[in-house]
Design an enzyme around this catalytic site. Structure first.
Site, PDB file in Angstrom:
ATOM      1  N   ASN A   8       4.273   5.053   1.564  1.00 51.54           N
ATOM      2  CA  ASN A   8       4.001   4.581   0.208  1.00 51.54           C
ATOM      3  C   ASN A   8       3.890   5.825  -0.661  1.00 51.54           C
ATOM      4  OD1 ASN A   8       2.524   4.041  -2.228  1.00 51.54           O
ATOM      5  ND2 ASN A   8       1.916   2.058  -1.391  1.00 51.54           N
ATOM      6  N   TYR A 106       6.448  -4.119   1.369  1.00 52.47           N
ATOM      7  CA  TYR A 106       5.267  -3.682   0.623  1.00 52.47           C
ATOM      8  C   TYR A 106       4.437  -4.917   0.293  1.00 52.47           C
ATOM      9  CZ  TYR A 106       2.552  -1.632  -3.251  1.00 52.47           C
ATOM     10  OH  TYR A 106       1.537  -1.211  -4.085  1.00 52.47           O
ATOM     11  N   ASP A 149       3.978  -0.461   3.891  1.00 54.73           N
ATOM     12  CA  ASP A 149       2.577  -0.556   3.499  1.00 54.73           C
ATOM     13  C   ASP A 149       2.212  -2.033   3.539  1.00 54.73           C
ATOM     14  OD1 ASP A 149       0.105  -0.569   2.347  1.00 54.73           O
ATOM     15  OD2 ASP A 149       0.746   0.210   0.394  1.00 54.73           O
ATOM     16  N   ASN A 151      -0.841  -3.075   3.708  1.00 52.50           N
ATOM     17  CA  ASN A 151      -2.096  -3.187   2.963  1.00 52.50           C
ATOM     18  C   ASN A 151      -3.194  -3.921   3.731  1.00 52.50           C
ATOM     19  OD1 ASN A 151      -2.562  -1.883   0.420  1.00 52.50           O
ATOM     20  ND2 ASN A 151      -0.739  -2.928  -0.353  1.00 52.50           N
ATOM     21  N   ASP A 251      -1.802   8.637  -2.186  1.00 56.41           N
ATOM     22  CA  ASP A 251      -3.011   8.350  -1.410  1.00 56.41           C
ATOM     23  C   ASP A 251      -2.672   7.859   0.000  1.00 56.41           C
ATOM     24  OD1 ASP A 251      -1.975   6.079  -2.621  1.00 56.41           O
ATOM     25  OD2 ASP A 251      -3.887   5.295  -3.319  1.00 56.41           O
ATOM     26  N   HIS A 252      -1.391   7.610   0.274  1.00 50.37           N
ATOM     27  CA  HIS A 252      -0.912   7.287   1.618  1.00 50.37           C
ATOM     28  C   HIS A 252      -0.197   8.497   2.200  1.00 50.37           C
ATOM     29  CE1 HIS A 252      -1.129   2.741   1.267  1.00 50.37           C
ATOM     30  NE2 HIS A 252      -1.222   3.100  -0.004  1.00 50.37           N
TER      31      HIS A 252
END
Length: 263
Positions: A8, A106, A149, A151, A251-252
């Site tokens: 990501n 995603y 991702d 999540n 941040d990933h």
């Protein structure tokens, strides 16, 4: 053998230099990006092609979502699904010459409140996962790899504190159950945990942390799965934690695995 990475990137145009760094340092054969935040025509493909990644399939949106598959192996566009009819660019698939299908997904983040009655985004996330499950039940995948991702950090050791995260979106029991249903419906095997079955593994650390490395309040949100018929070919899994410390990072961080399969 080929190596695949998922990341990501949180804006492919803003962080094109970091993508180039990953391609130069790690040289995965295939890189799947999420949260590209760009129309397809504005993805800086020339930079990536100059590094040998001549093939790309992508779905994009201005400023939001977006998924892309970069490859130095020949790939062809294998379509996409608009799960839960959200109208978001959250899935794209590519086919290798051998017939292996790569799905780049995603999953919606889900907002802050884990209650669909007060948080539309959480309901969209659950509906997206339910639609994935139903699609796999209707057409069970074979010789396929799914990355992205997702999540959701499904296991207790996929988050920094299982007890404190139980009411936090990404680790709630209802999300974990929905992800497990989708995984079971497709016969998917978690390649990262097949390779590294024990111990904490994280691929995301919040921007809000003053010192993300010392605090280490991470979550494993990024995944590589394979269908059971090819899962035994997956190996050499790793998570590039150091990328979280790069200049202006996502941040990933990238997650990688290799497959002893013909491309």
């Amino acid at each position: 053998m080929f190596t695949l990475a998922t990341w990501n990137i949180n804006s492919v145009r803003l962080r094109a230099g970091l993508v180039a760094r990953l391609l130069g340092d790690e040289a995965p054969d295939i890189l799947c990006l999420q949260e590209c935040k760009s129309p397809v025509e504005k993805i800086p493909v020339e930079m990536f092609q100059a590094l040998g990644y001549r093939w790309i399939v992508a779905r994009g949106q201005k400023g939001y979502n977006g998924v892309a598959i970069l490859s130095r192996l020949p790939i062809e566009d294998a379509g996409h699904r608009d799960h839960a009819r959200l109208g978001h660019a959250r899935h794209v698939a590519a086919r290798l010459p051998s017939g292996v299908i790569i799905h780049n997904v995603y999953v919606p983040a889900g907002g802050d409140e884990p209650d669909r009655t007060v948080n539309v985004k959480f309901g969209q996330k659950l509906d997206f996962l339910t639609d994935m499950r139903d699609a796999f039940r209707a057409d069970r995948p074979q010789r396929s790899i799914l990355v992205g991702d997702l999540n959701i950090a499904p296991r207790e050791d996929d988050v920094w504190s299982h007890r404190q995260m139980l009411r936090v979106v990404s680790h709630t029991p209802v999300e974990v159950a929905h992800l497990a249903d989708a995984q079971e419906a497709g016969g998917w095997v978690d390649i990262t945990r097949q390779d590294i079955p024990q111990g904490p593994l994280y691929s995301w650390w919040s921007y809000r942390a003053r010192d993300w490395d010392s605090a280490d309040r991470g979550r494993r949100l990024d995944h590589i799965w394979a269908t059971g018929d090819i899962a035994a070919a997956g190996h050499a899994s790793r998570i590039l934690r150091a990328a979280r410390g790069w200049d202006q990072p996502s941040d990933h961080v990238p997650v990688l695995a290799s497959f002893d399969l013909p491309a």
